[in-house]
Motif scaffolding. Structure first.
Motif, PDB file in Angstrom:
ATOM      1  N   PHE A  13       0.846  -1.083  -0.033  1.00  0.00           N
ATOM      2  CA  PHE A  13       0.079   0.064   0.043  1.00  0.00           C
ATOM      3  C   PHE A  13       0.856   1.315  -0.188  1.00  0.00           C
ATOM      4  O   PHE A  13       0.511   2.231  -0.762  1.00  0.00           O
ATOM      5  CB  PHE A  13      -0.986   0.084   1.287  1.00  0.00           C
ATOM      6  CG  PHE A  13      -1.964   1.140   1.396  1.00  0.00           C
ATOM      7  CD1 PHE A  13      -2.960   1.317   0.481  1.00  0.00           C
ATOM      8  CD2 PHE A  13      -1.478   2.379   1.954  1.00  0.00           C
ATOM      9  CE1 PHE A  13      -3.871   2.171   0.527  1.00  0.00           C
ATOM     10  CE2 PHE A  13      -2.393   3.280   1.883  1.00  0.00           C
ATOM     11  CZ  PHE A  13      -3.403   3.472   1.402  1.00  0.00           C
ATOM     12  N   ARG A  14       1.791   1.352   0.855  1.00  0.00           N
ATOM     13  CA  ARG A  14       2.794   2.369   0.764  1.00  0.00           C
ATOM     14  C   ARG A  14       3.546   2.747  -0.568  1.00  0.00           C
ATOM     15  O   ARG A  14       4.022   3.786  -0.699  1.00  0.00           O
ATOM     16  CB  ARG A  14       3.962   2.209   1.669  1.00  0.00           C
ATOM     17  CG  ARG A  14       3.579   2.540   3.151  1.00  0.00           C
ATOM     18  CD  ARG A  14       4.590   2.502   4.376  1.00  0.00           C
ATOM     19  NE  ARG A  14       5.274   1.185   4.319  1.00  0.00           N
ATOM     20  CZ  ARG A  14       5.178   0.304   5.306  1.00  0.00           C
ATOM     21  NH1 ARG A  14       4.108   0.685   6.306  1.00  0.00           N
ATOM     22  NH2 ARG A  14       5.919  -0.723   5.322  1.00  0.00           N
ATOM     23  N   LYS A  15       3.479   1.800  -1.365  1.00  0.00           N
ATOM     24  CA  LYS A  15       4.097   2.057  -2.803  1.00  0.00           C
ATOM     25  C   LYS A  15       2.898   2.296  -3.951  1.00  0.00           C
ATOM     26  O   LYS A  15       3.311   1.889  -5.173  1.00  0.00           O
ATOM     27  CB  LYS A  15       4.962   0.634  -3.129  1.00  0.00           C
ATOM     28  CG  LYS A  15       5.949   0.140  -2.310  1.00  0.00           C
ATOM     29  CD  LYS A  15       6.539  -0.840  -2.546  1.00  0.00           C
ATOM     30  CE  LYS A  15       7.664  -1.467  -1.681  1.00  0.00           C
ATOM     31  NZ  LYS A  15       8.201  -2.674  -1.759  1.00  0.00           N
ATOM     32  N   THR A  16       1.811   2.529  -3.468  1.00  0.00           N
ATOM     33  CA  THR A  16       0.576   2.669  -4.226  1.00  0.00           C
ATOM     34  C   THR A  16       0.310   3.976  -4.523  1.00  0.00           C
ATOM     35  O   THR A  16      -0.002   4.800  -3.521  1.00  0.00           O
ATOM     36  CB  THR A  16      -0.425   1.632  -3.731  1.00  0.00           C
ATOM     37  OG1 THR A  16       0.031   0.431  -3.644  1.00  0.00           O
ATOM     38  CG2 THR A  16      -1.650   1.907  -4.512  1.00  0.00           C
ATOM     39  N   ALA A  17      -0.410   4.167  -5.817  1.00  0.00           N
ATOM     40  CA  ALA A  17      -0.687   5.783  -6.212  1.00  0.00           C
ATOM     41  C   ALA A  17      -2.136   5.476  -6.983  1.00  0.00           C
ATOM     42  O   ALA A  17      -2.061   4.648  -7.642  1.00  0.00           O
ATOM     43  CB  ALA A  17       0.261   6.427  -6.608  1.00  0.00           C
ATOM     44  N   TYR A  18      -2.819   6.557  -6.669  1.00  0.00           N
ATOM     45  CA  TYR A  18      -4.231   6.362  -7.649  1.00  0.00           C
ATOM     46  C   TYR A  18      -4.171   7.796  -8.384  1.00  0.00           C
ATOM     47  O   TYR A  18      -4.293   8.848  -7.592  1.00  0.00           O
ATOM     48  CB  TYR A  18      -5.617   6.183  -6.648  1.00  0.00           C
ATOM     49  CG  TYR A  18      -6.618   5.924  -7.199  1.00  0.00           C
ATOM     50  CD1 TYR A  18      -7.151   4.869  -7.614  1.00  0.00           C
ATOM     51  CD2 TYR A  18      -7.324   7.089  -7.824  1.00  0.00           C
ATOM     52  CE1 TYR A  18      -8.370   4.511  -8.050  1.00  0.00           C
ATOM     53  CE2 TYR A  18      -8.424   6.952  -8.330  1.00  0.00           C
ATOM     54  CZ  TYR A  18      -9.080   5.815  -8.689  1.00  0.00           C
ATOM     55  OH  TYR A  18     -10.335   5.636  -9.135  1.00  0.00           O
ATOM     56  N   ILE A  19      -4.215   7.780  -9.653  1.00  0.00           N
ATOM     57  CA  ILE A  19      -4.206   9.089 -10.249  1.00  0.00           C
ATOM     58  C   ILE A  19      -5.880   9.321 -11.007  1.00  0.00           C
ATOM     59  O   ILE A  19      -6.217   8.284 -11.676  1.00  0.00           O
ATOM     60  CB  ILE A  19      -3.187   9.087 -11.326  1.00  0.00           C
ATOM     61  CG1 ILE A  19      -1.846   9.078 -10.794  1.00  0.00           C
ATOM     62  CG2 ILE A  19      -3.163  10.449 -12.150  1.00  0.00           C
ATOM     63  CD1 ILE A  19      -0.886   8.950 -12.028  1.00  0.00           C
TER      64      ILE A  19
ATOM     65  N   TYR B  22       7.327   4.300  -6.052  1.00  0.00           N
ATOM     66  CA  TYR B  22       6.109   3.775  -6.102  1.00  0.00           C
ATOM     67  C   TYR B  22       5.994   2.638  -7.211  1.00  0.00           C
ATOM     68  O   TYR B  22       6.666   2.694  -8.339  1.00  0.00           O
ATOM     69  CB  TYR B  22       5.187   4.876  -6.346  1.00  0.00           C
ATOM     70  CG  TYR B  22       4.768   5.732  -5.284  1.00  0.00           C
ATOM     71  CD1 TYR B  22       3.698   5.217  -4.621  1.00  0.00           C
ATOM     72  CD2 TYR B  22       5.439   6.627  -4.985  1.00  0.00           C
ATOM     73  CE1 TYR B  22       3.170   6.046  -3.408  1.00  0.00           C
ATOM     74  CE2 TYR B  22       5.275   7.356  -3.822  1.00  0.00           C
ATOM     75  CZ  TYR B  22       4.161   7.057  -3.147  1.00  0.00           C
ATOM     76  OH  TYR B  22       3.842   7.506  -2.045  1.00  0.00           O
ATOM     77  N   ARG B  23       5.514   1.528  -6.863  1.00  0.00           N
ATOM     78  CA  ARG B  23       5.257   0.428  -7.830  1.00  0.00           C
ATOM     79  C   ARG B  23       4.138   0.258  -8.268  1.00  0.00           C
ATOM     80  O   ARG B  23       3.984  -0.528  -9.550  1.00  0.00           O
ATOM     81  CB  ARG B  23       5.736  -0.762  -6.857  1.00  0.00           C
ATOM     82  CG  ARG B  23       5.642  -2.236  -7.876  1.00  0.00           C
ATOM     83  CD  ARG B  23       6.304  -3.482  -6.782  1.00  0.00           C
ATOM     84  NE  ARG B  23       5.844  -4.726  -7.461  1.00  0.00           N
ATOM     85  CZ  ARG B  23       6.663  -5.132  -8.533  1.00  0.00           C
ATOM     86  NH1 ARG B  23       7.427  -4.587  -9.211  1.00  0.00           N
ATOM     87  NH2 ARG B  23       6.265  -6.232  -8.943  1.00  0.00           N
ATOM     88  N   TYR B  24       2.995   0.538  -7.800  1.00  0.00           N
ATOM     89  CA  TYR B  24       1.580   0.413  -8.219  1.00  0.00           C
ATOM     90  C   TYR B  24       0.990   1.728  -8.478  1.00  0.00           C
ATOM     91  O   TYR B  24       0.703   2.326  -7.407  1.00  0.00           O
ATOM     92  CB  TYR B  24       0.905  -0.642  -7.170  1.00  0.00           C
ATOM     93  CG  TYR B  24       1.551  -1.935  -6.648  1.00  0.00           C
ATOM     94  CD1 TYR B  24       1.602  -3.059  -7.399  1.00  0.00           C
ATOM     95  CD2 TYR B  24       2.271  -1.658  -5.321  1.00  0.00           C
ATOM     96  CE1 TYR B  24       2.151  -4.023  -6.800  1.00  0.00           C
ATOM     97  CE2 TYR B  24       2.888  -2.824  -4.776  1.00  0.00           C
ATOM     98  CZ  TYR B  24       3.023  -4.159  -5.720  1.00  0.00           C
ATOM     99  OH  TYR B  24       3.548  -5.281  -5.216  1.00  0.00           O
ATOM    100  N   VAL B  25       0.503   1.579  -9.580  1.00  0.00           N
ATOM    101  CA  VAL B  25      -0.324   2.798 -10.098  1.00  0.00           C
ATOM    102  C   VAL B  25      -1.520   2.665 -10.758  1.00  0.00           C
ATOM    103  O   VAL B  25      -1.454   1.920 -11.741  1.00  0.00           O
ATOM    104  CB  VAL B  25       0.576   3.871 -10.957  1.00  0.00           C
ATOM    105  CG1 VAL B  25      -0.008   5.471 -11.200  1.00  0.00           C
ATOM    106  CG2 VAL B  25       1.986   4.148 -10.194  1.00  0.00           C
TER     107      VAL B  25
END
Length: 602
Positions: free
Chosen positions: A161-167, A190-193
């Protein structure tokens, strides 16, 4: 400390905006060195000639830019504060990027407990293998795309979760801004976008490979979502090729609708348009363009403008083909709505070029003449011309005298092609039977989303209520007429739902509608190998009536059917009542029947 970082970031970005965005490359031509500015545009590198006298000065500026970029990345990392999205962190991005605490709050608000059946595919991509590929989640509005992404994020372990971003993309954003933000996120670890509404970007189709070639190839997991289904289909075939996984959300089987939302009843499914709309409001009202009550708004934004947006943004609009004239004159929407309104959804030039005349009004007038509840000629007395004018205005359908472009077979063919690509229409076989046996076949077009047709039931009732004759009759009779109008349209929609889901579920069988010179069988399911068949009548009624099974009990019709299609192994009426058997015919509850099929989303 936060204010200091924010100030430094602002100063660095201001200074950075004044420096060259390109790099300098040299080329040796016939023993002489030439210099060029190299920059990336539309996902591709381009070179422009640079005068020799400018080389040293620009090199110094580029070196300064690189120092500032390095400093800016360090400032952003400090601003992120271990993954928490501070006010300063939010300002380092050009688009709306959610991370850390802000993302957690957003996910809690958006993620719902029920999961669509494609949830597993999305989760497996995010946490599985597939380097260099992106996951595309696409479909019409309110079919669960954003919810699916938030559910996957909500179920992540803390480290992920700490490596996740939502655009969240808006129509004001550009592909350059998204590229810049992805680059920043990558540098921050960040790994998960997850990128929602990515097809709002005007040049998404032309630059789609950026997501796979520049970011997914480096180990990032990129999930793209949007309502512009055609744009995704074009991008997957033209730009992404085999570097994407496609997951379409538009078609929602009844079973999945009930399981996910906990809402039961075929009429509830129809009135919510076969979408993941939890609220009691019809999903077609007050959405997207148009004011609340503009029933054409959803159809326009979901279908017509979907097609227009994709074609406009693809290859500079070079793929409109024969539809360009309709698009230029703002008449493509009218043509598409004419197909949806037509009871049989016929793709025929004569249907789309004839002056609008509601067949639903004709059927309603006939039904009210013989209604066992309240017989009346009121509907037959409606001012038909005025009614048609009101209804077609709500549905955004033009009459022949209002059109600037003459619709041709080429227009009709291409509209159909694009609706197929959007997974909005499918075909059901219809067989005509005369005294000598099966005479001819044709295909019926059915809609995968019942709301596209039911939206027009609401417009129909509203137009009817404005009629002078209807306005003078007692309120109790008005309600009978309005309910009959909706139920008449619901009956046609329910028949399409049953036919389509049966076809999807029983792929090893032939599913078709059978018409005689007098009478018809709504659905025949034939096993060609065993030479057997099952007969179904599909009725919106909730009570049993002998008329419902008259064709199933006809010795003449059954004899012809067995001769041409095999031994009859079952006779059924699918309706809204309880399972029972009467007169040798099995009556099946429609909700139980649809849930028993096990249809998978397509």
């Amino acid at each position: 400390m936060d204010r200091d970082i924010e100030k430094e970031i602002a100063e660095a970005e201001a200074e950075l905006s004044m420096l060259p965005t390109w790099n300098i490359v040299s080329k040796n031509v016939n023993g002489k060195t030439y210099y060029y500015r190299r920059y990336r545009s539309d996902g591709k590198y381009r070179d422009t000639y640079l005068d020799f006298d400018l080389v040293d000065g620009e090199r110094a500026q580029i070196a300064k830019r690189k120092e500032l970029e390095k400093k800016l990345k360090e400032l952003k990392l400090r601003a992120m504060n271990g993954g928490k999205n501070t006010s300063a962190a939010a300002k380092v991005f050009s688009t709306k990027v959610r991370t850390g605490d802000e993302l957690l709050d957003f996910v809690k608000e958006t993620a719902k407990p029920g999961k669509r059946e494609c949830y597993g595919s999305l989760r497996n991509f995010v946490h599985g293998t597939g380097r260099g590929k992106v996951f595309i989640l696409y479909g019409l509005r309110r079919t669960g795309k954003s919810t699916l992404m938030c559910q996957v994020i909500a179920d992540m372990e803390k480290d992920d979760f700490r490596k996740t971003a939502y655009i969240q993309i808006t129509p004001r954003n550009t592909i350059t801004e998204v590229d810049r933000d992805l680059s920043s996120l990558k540098s921050m670890g960040y790994r998960y976008v997850f990128i929602d509404e990515v097809t709002f970007l005007d040049d998404f189709i032309e630059c789609a490979e950026m997501f796979s070639d520049f970011y997914a190839a480096c180990g990032m997991r990129i999930v793209l979502s949007g309502t512009d289904s055609l744009g995704f289909r074009i991008a997957s075939e033209e730009k992404l090729f085999d570097r994407c996984f496609l997951c379409h959300t538009t078609f929602i089987p009844y079973r999945e609708f009930e399981n996910v939302l906990g809402i039961c009843g075929i009429d509830e499914y129809i009135s919510r348009g076969g979408t993941m709309s939890v609220s009691g409001e019809n999903y077609n009202w007050g959405q997207g363009e148009g004011e609340k009550g503009s029933v054409s708004a959803y159809v326009n934004t979901s279908i017509a403008k979907n097609i227009q947006n994709s074609l406009k943004n693809y290859d500079g609009g070079g793929h409109f083909r024969n539809l360009y004239d309709l698009y230029r004159c703002d008449e493509l929407t009218s043509a598409i709505n004419g197909v949806v309104e037509n009871i049989n959804h016929e793709f025929a030039v004569e249907v789309l070029t004839s002056d609008f005349d509601s067949r639903d009004l004709t059927r309603l007038a006939q039904n009210m003449r013989v209604s066992p509840v309240y017989r009346t000629e009121a509907v037959a007395s409606v001012d038909r011309d005025a009614f048609n004018d009101r209804l077609r205005a709500k549905l955004d359908i033009l009459n022949s005298g209002e059109r600037k472009v003459r619709i041709t077979e080429a227009h009709v063919r291409e509209i159909r092609e694009y609706l197929v690509l959007l997974n909005l229409i499918y075909e059901i076989e219809e067989v005509f039977y005369d005294d000598d046996g099966p005479a001819s076949n044709r295909t019926l077009t059915v809609l995968s989303q019942p709301g596209l047709r039911y939206a027009q039931a609401e417009a129909f009732v509203e137009s009817l209520s404005s009629d002078e004759v209807i306005g003078k009759i007692p309120d109790n009779l008005k309600n009978v007429i309005f309910n009959e109008a909706k139920n008449t349209i619901r009956g046609g929609i329910m028949e399409e739902i049953v036919q389509l889901e049966t076809k999807f579920a029983r792929t090893d069988k032939r599913v078709f509608k059978l018409k005689f010179s007098v009478g018809e069988i709504d659905m025949v399911v034939q096993d060609r190998k065993a030479f057997t068949c099952e007969l179904y009548e599909i009725k919106h009624a909730s009570t049993i009536n002998p008329v419902q099974r008259k064709n199933l009990k006809s010795k003449d019709k059954c004899s012809k059917i067995e001769y041409s299609f095999g031994r009859i192994t079952g006779k059924y009426v699918i309706y809204r009542g309880e399972d029972t058997t009467e007169g040798g015919v099995r009556f099946l509850n429609v909700e139980k029947y649809l849930k028993s099929l096990g249809v998978k989303p397509v």
